[in-house]
Structures are given as structure tokens and as C-alpha cells.
Write a protein that holds these residues in place. Structure first.
Motif, PDB file in Angstrom:
ATOM      1  N   ARG A 189       0.825  -1.207   0.000  1.00 32.62           N
ATOM      2  CA  ARG A 189       0.000   0.000   0.000  1.00 32.62           C
ATOM      3  C   ARG A 189       0.863   1.263   0.000  1.00 32.62           C
ATOM      4  O   ARG A 189       0.547   2.240  -0.673  1.00 32.62           O
ATOM      5  N   THR A 190       1.975   1.241   0.726  1.00 28.10           N
ATOM      6  CA  THR A 190       2.891   2.383   0.705  1.00 28.10           C
ATOM      7  C   THR A 190       3.449   2.613  -0.695  1.00 28.10           C
ATOM      8  O   THR A 190       3.560   3.751  -1.159  1.00 28.10           O
ATOM      9  N   GLY A 191       3.772   1.522  -1.389  1.00 27.91           N
ATOM     10  CA  GLY A 191       4.307   1.637  -2.739  1.00 27.91           C
ATOM     11  C   GLY A 191       3.302   2.164  -3.735  1.00 27.91           C
ATOM     12  O   GLY A 191       3.664   2.686  -4.792  1.00 27.91           O
ATOM     13  N   MET A 192       2.004   2.074  -3.402  1.00 28.94           N
ATOM     14  CA  MET A 192       0.953   2.509  -4.321  1.00 28.94           C
ATOM     15  C   MET A 192       0.615   3.994  -4.182  1.00 28.94           C
ATOM     16  O   MET A 192      -0.224   4.496  -4.928  1.00 28.94           O
ATOM     17  N   ILE A 193       1.223   4.678  -3.242  1.00 26.57           N
ATOM     18  CA  ILE A 193       0.828   6.063  -2.961  1.00 26.57           C
ATOM     19  C   ILE A 193       0.862   6.929  -4.214  1.00 26.57           C
ATOM     20  O   ILE A 193      -0.050   7.718  -4.468  1.00 26.57           O
ATOM     21  N   ASP A 194       1.903   6.808  -5.009  1.00 25.14           N
ATOM     22  CA  ASP A 194       2.028   7.613  -6.223  1.00 25.14           C
ATOM     23  C   ASP A 194       1.757   6.786  -7.478  1.00 25.14           C
ATOM     24  O   ASP A 194       2.262   7.094  -8.563  1.00 25.14           O
ATOM     25  N   THR A 196      -1.158   4.831  -9.980  1.00 23.89           N
ATOM     26  CA  THR A 196      -2.575   4.972 -10.330  1.00 23.89           C
ATOM     27  C   THR A 196      -3.299   3.647 -10.519  1.00 23.89           C
ATOM     28  O   THR A 196      -4.526   3.591 -10.410  1.00 23.89           O
ATOM     29  N   GLU A 197      -2.579   2.574 -10.810  1.00 25.55           N
ATOM     30  CA  GLU A 197      -3.231   1.300 -11.076  1.00 25.55           C
ATOM     31  C   GLU A 197      -3.528   0.541  -9.775  1.00 25.55           C
ATOM     32  O   GLU A 197      -2.866   0.729  -8.764  1.00 25.55           O
ATOM     33  N   ASP A 198      -4.520  -0.344  -9.850  1.00 28.69           N
ATOM     34  CA  ASP A 198      -4.929  -1.115  -8.686  1.00 28.69           C
ATOM     35  C   ASP A 198      -3.982  -2.275  -8.428  1.00 28.69           C
ATOM     36  O   ASP A 198      -3.181  -2.668  -9.284  1.00 28.69           O
ATOM     37  N   VAL A 199      -4.119  -2.838  -7.228  1.00 27.72           N
ATOM     38  CA  VAL A 199      -3.429  -4.060  -6.841  1.00 27.72           C
ATOM     39  C   VAL A 199      -4.475  -5.060  -6.374  1.00 27.72           C
ATOM     40  O   VAL A 199      -5.468  -4.688  -5.749  1.00 27.72           O
ATOM     41  N   VAL A 200      -4.257  -6.323  -6.695  1.00 21.38           N
ATOM     42  CA  VAL A 200      -5.097  -7.416  -6.201  1.00 21.38           C
ATOM     43  C   VAL A 200      -4.169  -8.412  -5.520  1.00 21.38           C
ATOM     44  O   VAL A 200      -3.116  -8.762  -6.082  1.00 21.38           O
ATOM     45  N   ILE A 201      -4.537  -8.847  -4.327  1.00 18.52           N
ATOM     46  CA  ILE A 201      -3.693  -9.799  -3.591  1.00 18.52           C
ATOM     47  C   ILE A 201      -4.503 -11.043  -3.254  1.00 18.52           C
ATOM     48  O   ILE A 201      -5.610 -10.955  -2.702  1.00 18.52           O
ATOM     49  N   TYR A 202      -3.949 -12.196  -3.615  1.00 17.00           N
ATOM     50  CA  TYR A 202      -4.563 -13.482  -3.299  1.00 17.00           C
ATOM     51  C   TYR A 202      -3.811 -14.123  -2.129  1.00 17.00           C
ATOM     52  O   TYR A 202      -2.570 -14.195  -2.151  1.00 17.00           O
ATOM     53  N   GLY A 203      -4.558 -14.564  -1.132  1.00 19.10           N
ATOM     54  CA  GLY A 203      -3.950 -15.198   0.027  1.00 19.10           C
ATOM     55  C   GLY A 203      -4.639 -16.507   0.383  1.00 19.10           C
ATOM     56  O   GLY A 203      -5.427 -17.048  -0.395  1.00 19.10           O
ATOM     57  N   GLU A 219      -9.309  -4.072   2.320  1.00 17.42           N
ATOM     58  CA  GLU A 219     -10.217  -3.360   1.427  1.00 17.42           C
ATOM     59  C   GLU A 219      -9.437  -2.629   0.331  1.00 17.42           C
ATOM     60  O   GLU A 219      -9.777  -2.712  -0.855  1.00 17.42           O
ATOM     61  N   ASP A 220      -8.387  -1.912   0.719  1.00 23.74           N
ATOM     62  CA  ASP A 220      -7.631  -1.106  -0.244  1.00 23.74           C
ATOM     63  C   ASP A 220      -6.898  -1.950  -1.271  1.00 23.74           C
ATOM     64  O   ASP A 220      -6.706  -1.529  -2.418  1.00 23.74           O
ATOM     65  N   LEU A 221      -6.473  -3.148  -0.857  1.00 24.29           N
ATOM     66  CA  LEU A 221      -5.639  -3.973  -1.722  1.00 24.29           C
ATOM     67  C   LEU A 221      -6.418  -5.102  -2.395  1.00 24.29           C
ATOM     68  O   LEU A 221      -5.817  -6.004  -2.979  1.00 24.29           O
ATOM     69  N   ASN A 222      -7.743  -5.042  -2.321  1.00 25.79           N
ATOM     70  CA  ASN A 222      -8.578  -6.044  -3.010  1.00 25.79           C
ATOM     71  C   ASN A 222      -8.142  -7.476  -2.667  1.00 25.79           C
ATOM     72  O   ASN A 222      -7.873  -8.290  -3.560  1.00 25.79           O
ATOM     73  N   LEU A 325     -14.745  -7.204   0.313  1.00 26.56           N
ATOM     74  CA  LEU A 325     -15.435  -6.081  -0.315  1.00 26.56           C
ATOM     75  C   LEU A 325     -16.477  -5.551   0.652  1.00 26.56           C
ATOM     76  O   LEU A 325     -17.219  -6.342   1.257  1.00 26.56           O
ATOM     77  N   ASP A 326     -16.517  -4.237   0.816  1.00 28.09           N
ATOM     78  CA  ASP A 326     -17.441  -3.604   1.772  1.00 28.09           C
ATOM     79  C   ASP A 326     -17.215  -4.140   3.187  1.00 28.09           C
ATOM     80  O   ASP A 326     -18.140  -4.304   3.974  1.00 28.09           O
ATOM     81  N   TYR A 327     -15.965  -4.460   3.463  1.00 28.38           N
ATOM     82  CA  TYR A 327     -15.488  -4.840   4.788  1.00 28.38           C
ATOM     83  C   TYR A 327     -16.007  -6.196   5.279  1.00 28.38           C
ATOM     84  O   TYR A 327     -16.160  -6.424   6.467  1.00 28.38           O
TER      85      TYR A 327
END
Length: 333
Positions: A189-194, A196-203, A219-222, A325-327
Motif C-alpha cells: 500500500r505504501t508503494g501505491m501512494i504515487d 494509479t493502477e490497482d493491486v489485487v492480492i490473493y492469500g 479493502e484497499d488492496l482487493n 469487499l465492503d469490509y
């Protein structure tokens, strides 16, 4: 059991307590006449106890359903053993399928710490990718091995891995250390500050149980996870079960109660409709249950020679993919 009886099933249920003890399980095997005369065994919880009962079931030719253990090495060449809880392989394969359905190979990055067991899991994803590609020449998933041992992953530079032409997909098959997961998510998330594209993380499924995670990160990292079960709170059948359970016991049912209900109902119906040899057709009888789906298949000792190979076990290989999604975690598209 009451529902089965109302449907006309005449089944004698015997419930015995393993006490979590291998010695107790062995005593039951040696002395419990009901167990020795059973047409079906469901349980127990621990893999070590399941191993003892699986050997007994194979010897006595009694079909055994193991609801909890995901260990694929509980038994060998045992056509009387069903592993209901999908193995790690099944989770990795389902994640790979979902990733390849939704993203391009150049977007996908496997992530692990410098741990032999975590790095070895990469192979499960790469093999499933090859299988799904049907021999076509496709890009392998990128692999990111994190050698930084610091708690905050200070030396990890995530920017070179972020894709400027669409979402970046990180696949993180790690589950032993929630602190590592938390640090990695914060680093992304820190790396995404500047960016524009989204990130998706699978765990992995256990991410759902982590208590020290900031769910804003999910939520922020999908964040997506694989899961053997999914309890839809809006499902009318689940709502009815909750009401009936509360009326009877004065408390709401746990996920285990829903699993127990669905499992017992399904296999009780199988006994009623097809008799004790029902398992010989079970791999052609997919089903929707209150807590999951069953897609039970035979696992062969040599998958390439399944016409002549011995059956290792039966396994339910259906795995849900959930997204935060939506917490809350819900079924992913």
C-alpha cells in the motif's frame, strides 16, 4: 438426524468421543462394537486420529468421511477414505484458475519469503498454469522471493513489481506468520501512494482469521482468499437453520455447526437413497450444501494411468474464492 428421519431415512447414529487421543481412538477400534459394525464413519478431527481410523476403515472396508483434515498423506491406496477438506493443492489450483480467468500472465507475481516450504508452493501454481494453458506457450508467473528478514521488510522495494498497464496481482501462499502478511500488505500500500493502477492480492484461508490485521488494508488492496466453506448470511436456508438452532440451544450456531449439519444431511441421504455402497458413485454426484459445494473426485496413485492405477482416496476439490469487499469476505465474481 431429525430432518433425515422426517424424510424417511432409518439410520442408527452412534456418537463417540475420541477425546483428541490416539489411545482412545485405538481403544474404540479394538472394543467398540458399533464402530466395527458401522456402514459409514464420519470424523474425527485430528489428522493423527484420522490416520488410525482410515487404516481401520480400509481393513474393514467401511467408508470413512474425514471432515476436517486437509492432510493428503493420512492414508495410502485407500478407496474407503474421503477427504472432505480440500488439500493445499486444491486451494492453489483454484486460485490459479481464478487469476487466469481474470488477469493476464504478465500481471501475476508469486510471493514468498526465503523459506523452502513457501518457495516449493510456487510449483503448484506454475503446474496448474501450464495445465490450464493446454500446451500453449504462455508466460510463467513471475516469482518474488523476499530475502529481507526485518519485521517491516525495510529493504523490500515493491515499485519495480507494480504494473503500469493494469492491476498488479500478487499471489501470496503464506499462512504461518500473520506479521509477515501484515508487513507485506503495508509495504504494497505504501508503494501505491504515487501509483494509479490497482493491486489485487490473493492469500490463504487462514487470513480470514487474523486478528491483528488492519482491515482497511484488505479493502484497499482487493484481498482475495481461497476457502473451503462460505456461509452466506442472506441465504434463506442458513437463516432458517440459525433460527431453529437458536430455538433449540439458545445460542447462534458456529461455522462448525453448519458444517456438521450439511455433512450429516448429505451423507445420510446418500445412505438412504443408494445404500452403504453409495461412495462408488459419489464422484458423479456434485452437490450444493448449506456451507459449501461438494465436487468429490477419485485421487489416483498415478494420475497418468488412472484406468489401471490404484485409488489413493476420494477428495472434495471444490474451493471458493472470496474477496474482501465492503469490509467483509464475500464470493468473488
Amino acid at each position: 438426524m431429525e430432518k433425515l428421519e422426517n424424510e424417511g431415512a432409518r439410520i442408527n447414529f452412534n456418537v463417540v468421543d475420541s477425546r483428541g487421543s490416539e489411545q482412545q481412538v485405538q481403544n474404540l477400534i479394538n472394543t467398540n462394537g458399533d464402530l466395527q459394525q458401522a456402514d459409514l464413519i464420519i470424523g474425527p478431527y485430528r489428522s493423527s486420529n484420522a490416520r488410525l481410523l482410515a487404516d481401520f476403515a480400509k481393513r474393514e472396508q467401511i467408508f470413512m468421511v474425514s471432515p476436517y483434515s486437509a492432510n493428503p498423506f493420512v492414508t495410502k491406496e485407500n478407496p474407503y477414505y474421503l477427504q472432505l477438506n480440500p488439500s493445499l493443492n486444491a486451494h492453489c489450483e483454484s486460485i490459479t484458475q481464478h487469476v487466469m480467468q481474470n488477469y493476464r500472465p504478465e500481471q501475476d507475481i508469486l510471493v514468498a519469503r526465503k523459506r523452502v516450504d513457501e518457495i516449493e508452493r510456487f510449483q503448484l501454481f506454475q503446474q496448474e498454469r501450464i495445465r490450464l494453458s493446454q500446451g500453449l506457450d504462455t508466460l510463467a508467473f513471475q516469482e518474488l522471493i523476499i530475502r529481507d528478514e526485518s519485521p517491516e521488510l525495510i529493504d523490500l522495494d515493491i515499485l519495480p513489481y507494480l504494473n503500469a498497464e493494469g492491476p498488479t496481482v500478487f499471489i501470496v501462499p503464506s499462512y504461518n506468520d500473520p506479521n509477515f502478511i501484515y508487513s507485506f500488505l503495508r509495504k504494497v500500500r505504501t508503494g501505491m501512494i504515487d501509483f494509479t493502477e490497482d493491486v489485487v492480492i490473493y492469500g490463504m484461508p487462514i487470513w480470514k482469521q487474523y486478528e491483528n490485521i488492519d482491515y482497511d488494508l484488505y479493502e484497499d488492496l482487493n484481498v482475495h482468499i481461497s476457502s473451503a466453506t462460505y456461509i452466506d448470511e442472506y441465504n434463506p436456508d442458513i437463516q432458517q437453520f440459525r433460527r431453529e438452532f437458536f430455538d433449540l440451544y439458545g445460542q447462534l450456531p458456529s461455522e462448525e455447526a453448519l458444517m456438521g449439519f450439511g455433512t450429516t444431511l448429505y451423507f445420510g441421504r446418500q445412505l438412504k437413497e443408494k445404500g452403504k455402497s453409495f461412495y462408488q458413485q459419489i464422484d458423479t454426484n456434485d452437490a450444493n450444501l448449506i456451507h459449501t459445494q461438494y465436487r468429490i473426485r477419485r485421487v489416483f496413485k498415478d494420475p497418468e494411468q488412472f484406468n489401471t492405477s490404484a485409488i489413493e482416496r476420494y477428495e472434495n476439490n471444490f474451493v471458493h474464492i472470496l474477496e474482501f469487499l465492503d469490509y467483509y469476505f464475500q464470493l468473488a465474481d
